[in-house]
Motif scaffolding. Structure first.
Motif, short mmCIF file in Angstrom:
data_model
loop_
_atom_site.label_atom_id
_atom_site.label_comp_id
_atom_site.label_asym_id
_atom_site.label_seq_id
_atom_site.Cartn_x
_atom_site.Cartn_y
_atom_site.Cartn_z
N SER A 188 0.99 0.87 9.85
CA SER A 188 1.83 0.59 9.14
C SER A 188 1.73 -0.13 10.02
CB SER A 188 3.13 1.84 9.08
OG SER A 188 3.01 2.90 8.14
N GLN A 228 10.09 -5.04 7.77
CA GLN A 228 10.65 -3.62 7.25
C GLN A 228 8.67 -2.54 7.44
OE1 GLN A 228 12.30 -3.49 4.61
NE2 GLN A 228 13.76 -4.75 5.69
N ASN A 276 5.56 -1.69 6.24
CA ASN A 276 4.18 -1.87 5.42
C ASN A 276 3.48 -0.96 6.05
OD1 ASN A 276 5.13 -4.59 3.71
ND2 ASN A 276 6.30 -4.60 5.66
N LYS A 277 3.04 -0.45 4.73
CA LYS A 277 1.60 0.56 4.76
C LYS A 277 0.79 -0.37 4.69
CE LYS A 277 1.06 4.86 2.41
NZ LYS A 277 0.92 6.36 2.50
N PHE A 278 -0.83 -0.28 5.02
CA PHE A 278 -1.81 -0.78 4.39
C PHE A 278 -2.63 0.87 3.67
CE2 PHE A 278 0.85 -4.06 6.56
CZ PHE A 278 0.72 -5.20 5.16
N GLN A 320 -5.72 -8.04 4.66
CA GLN A 320 -4.49 -7.20 3.87
C GLN A 320 -3.58 -7.88 5.09
OE1 GLN A 320 -4.23 -2.96 2.07
NE2 GLN A 320 -5.61 -2.76 2.84
N PHE A 321 -3.61 -7.96 6.18
CA PHE A 321 -2.89 -8.88 7.09
C PHE A 321 -3.18 -9.67 8.32
CE2 PHE A 321 -3.95 -4.39 8.40
CZ PHE A 321 -4.42 -4.40 8.92
N GLN A 325 0.57 -10.00 12.68
CA GLN A 325 1.30 -9.27 11.80
C GLN A 325 1.18 -7.42 13.13
OE1 GLN A 325 -0.07 -10.51 8.22
NE2 GLN A 325 1.63 -10.64 7.87
#
Length: 111
Positions: free
Chosen positions: A6, A12, A14-16, A70-71, A75
């Motif tokens: 997370s 916010q 965000n869960k990956f 994914q990020f 980030q």
């Protein structure tokens, strides 16, 4: 096996999720993290600020690769908040990537 992390992005949570076992690339990247940390903590005068910066970069790069883009690295470094639970997730992924996949067995080997 699913690995979750997370990150706080744009204020916010965000869960990956990454599904599947770690592969060769993950193991190689985990070894880079481990090697740098071993050098950093084995110095007679302890880690320097540059060592900590390199460690942060290695962990962020590992996370980006492990969670398959994914990020991004920024980030990771800016979104790792909330008691640094995301750092725990990264360390668990590093550990899983270095695991040989065999259960510890106290039984003697068969001959």
């Amino acid at each position: 096996m699913a690995f979750e992390i997370s990150l706080m992005i744009a204020g916010q949570p965000n869960k990956f999720v990454r599904n599947g076992e770690p592969g060769l690339r993950d193991t190689t990247n985990a070894l880079k993290v481990q090697q740098q940390q071993l050098r950093m903590y084995s110095k007679d005068d302890g880690p320097s600020n540059a060592d900590f910066d390199a460690n942060e970069a290695n962990l962020a790069n590992f996370a980006v690769e492990f969670w398959q883009g994914q990020f991004n690295r920024k980030q990771v470094t800016e979104g790792s908040v909330r008691s640094l639970k995301s750092l725990d997730s990264i360390n668990e992924a590093v550990e899983a990537s270095l695991d040989n996949g065999e259960e510890a067995d106290d039984k003697p080997a068969k001959k």
